[in-house]
Write a protein that holds these residues in place. Structure first.
Motif, PDB file in Angstrom:
ATOM      1  N   MET A 181       0.821  -1.207   0.000  1.00  0.00           N
ATOM      2  CA  MET A 181       0.000   0.000   0.000  1.00  0.00           C
ATOM      3  C   MET A 181       0.863   1.269   0.000  1.00  0.00           C
ATOM      4  O   MET A 181       0.489   2.253  -0.623  1.00  0.00           O
ATOM      5  N   GLY A 182       1.986   1.258   0.653  1.00  0.00           N
ATOM      6  CA  GLY A 182       2.863   2.434   0.673  1.00  0.00           C
ATOM      7  C   GLY A 182       3.379   2.794  -0.701  1.00  0.00           C
ATOM      8  O   GLY A 182       3.407   3.965  -1.092  1.00  0.00           O
ATOM      9  N   HIS A 183       3.790   1.779  -1.458  1.00  0.00           N
ATOM     10  CA  HIS A 183       4.260   2.020  -2.819  1.00  0.00           C
ATOM     11  C   HIS A 183       3.140   2.565  -3.695  1.00  0.00           C
ATOM     12  O   HIS A 183       3.364   3.431  -4.549  1.00  0.00           O
ATOM     13  N   LEU A 184       1.942   2.042  -3.503  1.00  0.00           N
ATOM     14  CA  LEU A 184       0.798   2.501  -4.282  1.00  0.00           C
ATOM     15  C   LEU A 184       0.486   3.966  -3.988  1.00  0.00           C
ATOM     16  O   LEU A 184       0.254   4.758  -4.911  1.00  0.00           O
ATOM     17  N   ILE A 185       0.516   4.349  -2.735  1.00  0.00           N
ATOM     18  CA  ILE A 185       0.236   5.740  -2.361  1.00  0.00           C
ATOM     19  C   ILE A 185       1.297   6.676  -2.924  1.00  0.00           C
ATOM     20  O   ILE A 185       0.980   7.730  -3.476  1.00  0.00           O
TER      21      ILE A 185
END
Length: 78
Positions: free
Chosen positions: A8-12
């Motif tokens: 999720m961090g990479h996506l954000i």
């Protein structure tokens, strides 16, 4: 073998970077770059009012959220 995992961090971070690239194009580069032939970029370049709305919505919303939180803290602690 290199395995890539998307969390999720990479996506954000990726979506944030994409937003700022598109907003930067809409506000800064679209005035000097000729039409590209890409529908989304040409619509952003031709718009004269709402292209600023999305860009300024983020800091304005952050300001009001922080001001609301500070006001609530003053209310609770008085």
């Amino acid at each position: 073998m290199l395995s890539l995992s998307l969390n999720m961090g990479h996506l954000i971070v990726g979506l944030t970077a994409l937003f700022f690239v598109l907003a930067g194009y809409a506000v800064l580069a679209s005035a000097i770059v000729p039409p590209t032939g890409i529908f989304l970029l040409d619509v952003l370049a031709q718009d004269t009012h709402y292209k600023y709305f999305a860009l300024f919505l983020i800091p304005t919303s952050a300001y009001f959220v922080i001001a609301n939180w500070v006001g609530w803290q003053y209310y609770q602690n008085s």
